[in-house]
Write a protein that holds these residues in place. Sequence first.
Motif, PDB file in Angstrom:
ATOM      1  N   ALA A  28     -10.824   3.821 -11.953  1.00  0.00           N
ATOM      2  CA  ALA A  28     -10.267   3.083 -13.087  1.00  0.00           C
ATOM      3  C   ALA A  28      -9.034   2.288 -12.680  1.00  0.00           C
ATOM      4  CB  ALA A  28      -9.928   4.041 -14.214  1.00  0.00           C
ATOM      5  N   ARG A  29      -8.504   1.542 -13.628  1.00  0.00           N
ATOM      6  CA  ARG A  29      -7.379   0.653 -13.363  1.00  0.00           C
ATOM      7  C   ARG A  29      -6.115   1.425 -12.989  1.00  0.00           C
ATOM      8  NH1 ARG A  29      -5.735  -3.718 -17.879  1.00  0.00           N
ATOM      9  NH2 ARG A  29      -7.699  -4.715 -17.383  1.00  0.00           N
ATOM     10  N   ASP A  30      -6.064   2.714 -13.310  1.00  0.00           N
ATOM     11  CA  ASP A  30      -4.878   3.499 -12.953  1.00  0.00           C
ATOM     12  C   ASP A  30      -5.075   4.261 -11.643  1.00  0.00           C
ATOM     13  OD1 ASP A  30      -6.690   5.335 -13.851  1.00  0.00           O
ATOM     14  OD2 ASP A  30      -5.349   6.299 -15.285  1.00  0.00           O
TER      15      ASP A  30
ATOM     16  N   VAL B 185     -10.456   1.962 -19.219  1.00  0.00           N
ATOM     17  CA  VAL B 185     -10.448   3.406 -19.015  1.00  0.00           C
ATOM     18  C   VAL B 185      -9.164   3.808 -18.297  1.00  0.00           C
ATOM     19  CG1 VAL B 185     -11.532   5.307 -17.769  1.00  0.00           C
ATOM     20  CG2 VAL B 185     -12.957   3.655 -18.971  1.00  0.00           C
TER      21      VAL B 185
ATOM     22  N   MET C 117     -15.888   0.669  -6.950  1.00  0.00           N
ATOM     23  CA  MET C 117     -16.848   0.571  -8.053  1.00  0.00           C
ATOM     24  C   MET C 117     -17.822   1.749  -8.028  1.00  0.00           C
ATOM     25  SD  MET C 117     -16.221  -2.125  -9.974  1.00  0.00           S
ATOM     26  CE  MET C 117     -17.711  -2.065 -10.963  1.00  0.00           C
ATOM     27  N   GLU C 118     -18.296   2.094  -6.826  1.00  0.00           N
ATOM     28  CA  GLU C 118     -19.252   3.204  -6.719  1.00  0.00           C
ATOM     29  C   GLU C 118     -18.639   4.511  -7.213  1.00  0.00           C
ATOM     30  OE1 GLU C 118     -20.633   3.105  -2.635  1.00  0.00           O
ATOM     31  OE2 GLU C 118     -21.427   1.088  -3.038  1.00  0.00           O
TER      32      GLU C 118
ATOM     33  N   GLY D 166     -10.253  -9.760  -9.438  1.00  0.00           N
ATOM     34  CA  GLY D 166      -9.523 -10.914  -9.927  1.00  0.00           C
ATOM     35  C   GLY D 166      -8.022 -10.785  -9.806  1.00  0.00           C
TER      36      GLY D 166
ATOM     37  N   LEU E 227     -18.277 -13.279  -6.093  1.00  0.00           N
ATOM     38  CA  LEU E 227     -17.408 -13.456  -4.945  1.00  0.00           C
ATOM     39  C   LEU E 227     -17.940 -14.564  -4.026  1.00  0.00           C
ATOM     40  CD1 LEU E 227     -14.781 -12.023  -4.334  1.00  0.00           C
ATOM     41  CD2 LEU E 227     -16.031 -10.361  -2.969  1.00  0.00           C
TER      42      LEU E 227
ATOM     43  N   LYS F 169     -12.525  -1.592 -17.619  1.00  0.00           N
ATOM     44  CA  LYS F 169     -11.165  -1.659 -17.073  1.00  0.00           C
ATOM     45  C   LYS F 169     -10.143  -0.956 -17.967  1.00  0.00           C
ATOM     46  CE  LYS F 169     -10.767  -6.115 -16.324  1.00  0.00           C
ATOM     47  NZ  LYS F 169     -12.140  -6.489 -16.687  1.00  0.00           N
TER      48      LYS F 169
ATOM     49  N   SER G  36      -6.608  -7.037  -6.151  1.00  0.00           N
ATOM     50  CA  SER G  36      -7.704  -7.726  -6.839  1.00  0.00           C
ATOM     51  C   SER G  36      -8.573  -6.806  -7.687  1.00  0.00           C
ATOM     52  CB  SER G  36      -8.611  -8.424  -5.817  1.00  0.00           C
ATOM     53  OG  SER G  36      -7.856  -9.295  -5.005  1.00  0.00           O
ATOM     54  N   TYR G  37      -8.652  -5.522  -7.336  1.00  0.00           N
ATOM     55  CA  TYR G  37      -9.530  -4.623  -8.083  1.00  0.00           C
ATOM     56  C   TYR G  37      -9.011  -4.507  -9.514  1.00  0.00           C
ATOM     57  CZ  TYR G  37     -12.383  -0.535  -9.298  1.00  0.00           C
ATOM     58  OH  TYR G  37     -13.273   0.312  -9.908  1.00  0.00           O
ATOM     59  N   GLN G  38      -9.834  -4.879 -10.448  1.00  0.00           N
ATOM     60  CA  GLN G  38      -9.450  -4.866 -11.859  1.00  0.00           C
ATOM     61  C   GLN G  38      -8.125  -5.609 -12.084  1.00  0.00           C
ATOM     62  OE1 GLN G  38     -10.255  -1.499 -14.183  1.00  0.00           O
ATOM     63  NE2 GLN G  38     -11.735  -0.592 -12.785  1.00  0.00           N
TER      64      GLN G  38
ATOM     65  N   MET H 169     -14.407  -7.500 -12.490  1.00  0.00           N
ATOM     66  CA  MET H 169     -13.818  -6.360 -11.790  1.00  0.00           C
ATOM     67  C   MET H 169     -12.959  -6.785 -10.598  1.00  0.00           C
ATOM     68  SD  MET H 169     -14.184  -3.296 -12.927  1.00  0.00           S
ATOM     69  CE  MET H 169     -14.870  -2.665 -14.457  1.00  0.00           C
TER      70      MET H 169
ATOM     71  N   GLN I 251      -6.945   9.262  -9.408  1.00  0.00           N
ATOM     72  CA  GLN I 251      -7.945   8.841  -8.429  1.00  0.00           C
ATOM     73  C   GLN I 251      -7.288   8.099  -7.262  1.00  0.00           C
ATOM     74  OE1 GLN I 251      -9.941   6.517 -11.409  1.00  0.00           O
ATOM     75  NE2 GLN I 251     -11.584   8.035 -11.643  1.00  0.00           N
TER      76      GLN I 251
ATOM     77  N   HIS J 167     -18.541  -8.137 -10.509  1.00  0.00           N
ATOM     78  CA  HIS J 167     -19.151  -7.302  -9.486  1.00  0.00           C
ATOM     79  C   HIS J 167     -20.518  -6.895 -10.035  1.00  0.00           C
ATOM     80  CE1 HIS J 167     -19.897  -3.613  -7.126  1.00  0.00           C
ATOM     81  NE2 HIS J 167     -19.140  -4.183  -6.203  1.00  0.00           N
TER      82      HIS J 167
ATOM     83  N   PHE K 138     -13.037  -6.613   2.698  1.00  0.00           N
ATOM     84  CA  PHE K 138     -12.440  -6.543   1.353  1.00  0.00           C
ATOM     85  C   PHE K 138     -13.500  -6.105   0.343  1.00  0.00           C
ATOM     86  CE2 PHE K 138     -12.345  -9.164  -2.552  1.00  0.00           C
ATOM     87  CZ  PHE K 138     -11.152  -8.767  -3.139  1.00  0.00           C
ATOM     88  N   GLU K 139     -14.650  -6.734   0.421  1.00  0.00           N
ATOM     89  CA  GLU K 139     -15.724  -6.448  -0.533  1.00  0.00           C
ATOM     90  C   GLU K 139     -16.220  -5.010  -0.384  1.00  0.00           C
ATOM     91  OE1 GLU K 139     -18.723  -9.464  -0.338  1.00  0.00           O
ATOM     92  OE2 GLU K 139     -19.598  -8.911  -2.279  1.00  0.00           O
TER      93      GLU K 139
ATOM     94  N   ARG L 299     -21.735  -4.261 -10.485  1.00  0.00           N
ATOM     95  CA  ARG L 299     -21.611  -3.095 -11.358  1.00  0.00           C
ATOM     96  C   ARG L 299     -20.669  -3.298 -12.543  1.00  0.00           C
ATOM     97  NH1 ARG L 299     -22.536   2.265  -8.727  1.00  0.00           N
ATOM     98  NH2 ARG L 299     -23.570   1.891  -6.745  1.00  0.00           N
TER      99      ARG L 299
ATOM    100  N   ILE M 144     -13.917  -2.863  -2.391  1.00  0.00           N
ATOM    101  CA  ILE M 144     -14.200  -3.046  -3.830  1.00  0.00           C
ATOM    102  C   ILE M 144     -15.476  -2.289  -4.203  1.00  0.00           C
ATOM    103  CG2 ILE M 144     -14.786  -4.731  -5.617  1.00  0.00           C
ATOM    104  CD1 ILE M 144     -11.930  -5.109  -4.789  1.00  0.00           C
ATOM    105  N   ASP M 145     -16.510  -2.416  -3.362  1.00  0.00           N
ATOM    106  CA  ASP M 145     -17.765  -1.701  -3.631  1.00  0.00           C
ATOM    107  C   ASP M 145     -17.521  -0.191  -3.727  1.00  0.00           C
ATOM    108  OD1 ASP M 145     -19.175  -4.050  -3.630  1.00  0.00           O
ATOM    109  OD2 ASP M 145     -19.973  -3.831  -1.605  1.00  0.00           O
TER     110      ASP M 145
END
Lengths: 364, 364
Positions: free
Chosen positions: A94-96, B325, A89-90, B155, B78, B323, A117-119, B153, A36, B147, A81-82, B149, A85-86
């Motif tokens: 994933a973390r990878d 996943v 999330m939408e 940090g 946030l 996270k 910061s994401y995850q 998420m 992703q 978040h 920034f937010e 969602r 992140i949104d």
Amino acid sequence: MRTLNVELGSRSYPIHVGRGLLAAGELWLEHLDGTQVMVVTNEVLAPLYLEQVTHALSNHSLEVASITLPDGEQHKTLASFERIIDALMEQGFARDCTVMALGGGVIGDIAGFAAASYQRGVNLVQIPTTLLAQVDSAVGGKTGVNHPRGKNMIGAFHQPRCVIADLDVLDTLGEREYRAGLAEIIKYALIADRDFLAFLEQHMSALLARESNALEHAIEVSCQTKADIVAADERESGQRALLNLGHTFGHAIETATGYGSWLHGEAVATGIHMAADLSWRLGEITTEDLERVRKLLAAAQLPTATPTDMSSETFLRLMASDKKVRNNKLRLVIMQQLGQAELRDDVSPDVLRATLDNFCRGAS
Amino acid sequence: MRTLNVELGSRSYPIHVGRGLLAAGELWLEHLDGTQVMVVTNEVLAPLYLEQVTHALSNHSLEVASITLPDGEQHKTLASFERIIDALMEQGFARDCTVMALGGGVIGDIAGFAAASYQRGVNLVQIPTTLLAQVDSAVGGKTGVNHPRGKNMIGAFHQPRCVIADLDVLDTLGEREYRAGLAEIIKYALIADRDFLAFLEQHMSALLARESNALEHAIEVSCQTKADIVAADERESGQRALLNLGHTFGHAIETATGYGSWLHGEAVATGIHMAADLSWRLGEITTEDLERVRKLLAAAQLPTATPTDMSSETFLRLMASDKKVRNNKLRLVIMQQLGQAELRDDVSPDVLRATLDNFCRGAS
């Protein structure tokens, strides 16, 4: 294409410098963990490069999404920034996943902080599209956004997995933005490399004309200098602070004028001139050195004077909240000679005041 | 007082466990770099402890400020993070300042993320005031906010300079919040320490009565287990993920019910029971083991059933954005036996579904 390396142990990464790299998806493919990819860019760059980049990625069965932010330093905020992140999330990323910053310093900094910061940290690839970002902000892992009261006050150290500096994109860069990048290139010469300083003095008109050979050399030397300094001091406990030559003054100018009216590189150019003036008042560099610095900045068609309505008091107030303040002492980068700098926390307030008053004569 | 250590090379730090520590300013004084301290707490804790802490600091000619946030997981946002940053900026605090998190897991996580991000990272001291924070969230450097969602998420990994676990503060803890902490203590036994499991089974009534000896032992073993795991795997590339036993299910419950209605530890308790059920269906643990897990959670007066209106579909949807996943594969912590766990990405969807359906019978 030339490849430089930032040596940081297990987090080492390459900087690829060359032409036609935006289409070379295979260059960054090896740096993805998952499938992703979120491309972060702005509304000016999206029409120019977004399709090319997503196309280069789409050949490799990746899940590619993008978010386009408004252009400009005034949007380097926690709100932008937010939004990233949104978007992540939408998409349910994933973390990878990988965040790809396609843009100048502003996009690189915001997207980098979102990746940090994401995850609690995902992959980051920097594709800097301005000269300033290629030689400076995309390399070294500093990310962040501005606070209404100060620049880059919210952020993280988060190293990219690779940096792609495509010289082709510089062709479409506006004059002002291009010259702003030259300010950081001049900075490297002044803090670390007297030979490079001579090169810049000799080739400034070629650089202004964006001649390939001169430009490639300047970018490579700048990136290598930055890479070496970052490798020696990733989190700015020492040597890395030298990269802030002119930046304490420059940040004050940017904050006072409102982010976006002066380009970062323009503010840094004046800041470098002020730092040179201060170094001269401290007896570190000669009158001739000071004039050499001013001349080189002027040759690059960069500003060397402060905003007409900015007073010494405003400088002092804004500089007091600089990140380099420690134990209530302002720490300033001073040139010991051209090509060598040091961080000092013992600059007398009177000397600093003399420099400020010299630049702010006539300000209200 | 006992002192445990989290061994992370140059970033190693002590966990002090004992009584009367809130007044022992000298314990944290050695961990400050500069002289500015921002105490972050909430409106419930401020009247109880804020004066004591600021007084302990004021004896040492420090510049102490504080910010009091509203209480509850629903404020782990946030926006709260930004309030702390604003307070730091308003005070003009420098990069060598210290953020002191005086509170439970929510305060520790928000304040920790603010400390990680302010000027790209300042000192952090954790003073956890709940059992859960003392044995879990204050140790190990995970910080962040929720978040809408998904939980945690946004940090950073940011290790504190020290952790002060004062047992005295547990005396004022509400019943529900205290028991929620027991869920994480049970988790350590299940993933790493069969002897500790037997201890907990024998002493659960003493723990519920907050008897000093049993409690101190439980906190010390838990902190040591966490410290060892964090030292071995700071950024959760392997072993550390075992600390998430029950958390993937638990986070889904917290998200579905809206943060704050279930306490984190309560959701984790049910999550641990679900993970045990799944481990049993996979043939890893026996029927007797599964019953032992359920009994221990019940003995701690923790919930072991899912919210009545939460369906298997809701679980699956929320768990997909967890996270853990990776490559679109859900990774789950499975018990191989009581006292030993592993992270698996090959759990068959049918078996997972069977566990979910078993818990969600009758849900709409």
